[in-house]
Write an enzyme that holds these catalytic residues in place. Sequence first.
Site, short mmCIF file in Angstrom:
data_model
loop_
_atom_site.label_atom_id
_atom_site.label_comp_id
_atom_site.label_asym_id
_atom_site.label_seq_id
_atom_site.Cartn_x
_atom_site.Cartn_y
_atom_site.Cartn_z
N CYS A 1 9.11 10.58 17.33
CA CYS A 1 8.90 10.48 18.73
C CYS A 1 10.06 10.32 19.55
O CYS A 1 10.83 9.71 19.32
CB CYS A 1 7.69 9.54 19.16
SG CYS A 1 6.11 9.78 18.38
N VAL B 1 11.67 -3.16 23.23
CA VAL B 1 11.78 -2.65 21.82
C VAL B 1 12.37 -1.21 21.76
O VAL B 1 13.53 -0.98 21.07
CB VAL B 1 10.59 -2.61 20.96
CG1 VAL B 1 10.55 -1.84 19.70
CG2 VAL B 1 9.92 -4.11 20.75
N ARG C 1 10.09 10.73 10.00
CA ARG C 1 11.33 9.82 9.62
C ARG C 1 10.82 9.16 8.43
O ARG C 1 12.07 8.57 7.67
CB ARG C 1 11.47 8.63 10.72
CG ARG C 1 11.98 9.16 12.15
CD ARG C 1 11.91 8.29 13.06
NE ARG C 1 12.60 8.91 14.61
CZ ARG C 1 13.87 8.94 14.87
NH1 ARG C 1 14.71 8.28 14.14
NH2 ARG C 1 13.94 9.30 15.86
#
Length: 455
Positions: free
Chosen positions: A138, A349, A114
């Site tokens: 991921c 998160v 990313r």
Amino acid sequence: MTRAMQDDTIVDAGTSLSGDVLAIRGGHPLRGRVDVKGAKNLATKAMVASLLGETSSVLRDVPVLSDVAVVRSLLEVHGVRVSEGDETGSLVLDPRDVESAHFEEIDAHAGASRIPILFCGPLLHRLGQAFIPDLGGCRIGDRPIDFHLDALRKFGAIVEKLPSGIRLSAPDGLKGANIHLPYPSVGATEQVLLTAVRAKGETELRNAAIEPEIMDLIALLQKMGAIISYEPNRVILIEGVETLRGYDHRCIFDRNEAASWASAAIATDGEIFVGGAKQQEMLTFLNVFRKAGGWFDVHEDGILFRRAGDLQPVIIETDVHPGFMTDWQQPLTVALTQAHGRSIVHETVYENRMGFTDALVKMGADIVVHPHGLQDGPRRVPRRDLEQAAVITGPTPLRGAKIVVPDLRGGYSHVIAALTASGESTVSGVDILNRGYEKFLAKLGALGADFDVLG
């Protein structure tokens, strides 16, 4: 000596996993020393920051990881000359001939990383345009780039969505902005920093991430000539400057890897000295580690980890810094399967980070995942709609099984679970560990792990 350690080619090529499947014979405590180098979450961003300088930069303690290789190749396709430095683990990055790259080249080199999103600000300053291919990473939950794009628009970037990705341009240059992040995202904070330092005028960033890696990036940018100040309540102020020079910087240590080895020590009832680990950046982890029955001794050159006795149940709520990191909970969950009582892990998160527990249940762990979290009980971290919770009851003996790893930290956790379990496990998909663990097989071998590489 393990069979893996007898194979010199595996140890010599320990910078990467030479196969995607490991046969692991567990039940043996891990003992010995491993050394951690620079943090992946700083090194890759620091490499991108070199694009902002008018002279060469030197980055030290760079880990040999696949993510680092991806960033290096992306820099090179944009004309940055990258070479080895004057000491092991250092890179020299010369950005004087930066140029545009073709969509196909960027997409080919980005792979599952990313990191290309963070090239946008620096490339808009240098070239007036940037391109983002489809982003991977991921499979731990939705990580939208809306925060990044919204921030870049506020700086004056024009965003154009294409079938192959996203093109950005800034025909009138970038200007300082007032930005309030909906969530203290590390990536979005990095985006603002890398963009604001050369934007015209002042930028005020509210609800910023303040992780140690963010502070290290700020220190690096200040070395380059940036003017950045941090105020209370997650506010960062940046005064844009016209030019920046190169830096000479040593990466902060990788606290995620350090915590992973600490968890491995108590999961296997072993003793591991993690060279390079520092106490200050790990205070929150060390508190929970001690409550869970771990013992540690802080040395000048690292930290020694082992059990203090029987492991004890704990309640964990993941959060942004200075809270308990989401990357820490997966390896520690393996150890909690051996704790006497009921532990609870609230993951606030990422919404899909509990998927790795399926393999632990298959191995004999008593773990119940609540996909919408738990409503009852006192909380320090505010509830989020996306959160999950795992209730872990132990101790439960783990037994060998066939496992396919889901993501970076989950993959490490599966390997440690296999080393904790009795019998033999087959762990597939371990190549992903190249993203976050340098010389992983060599370190396992040095700690006495018994494994073979199958393919």
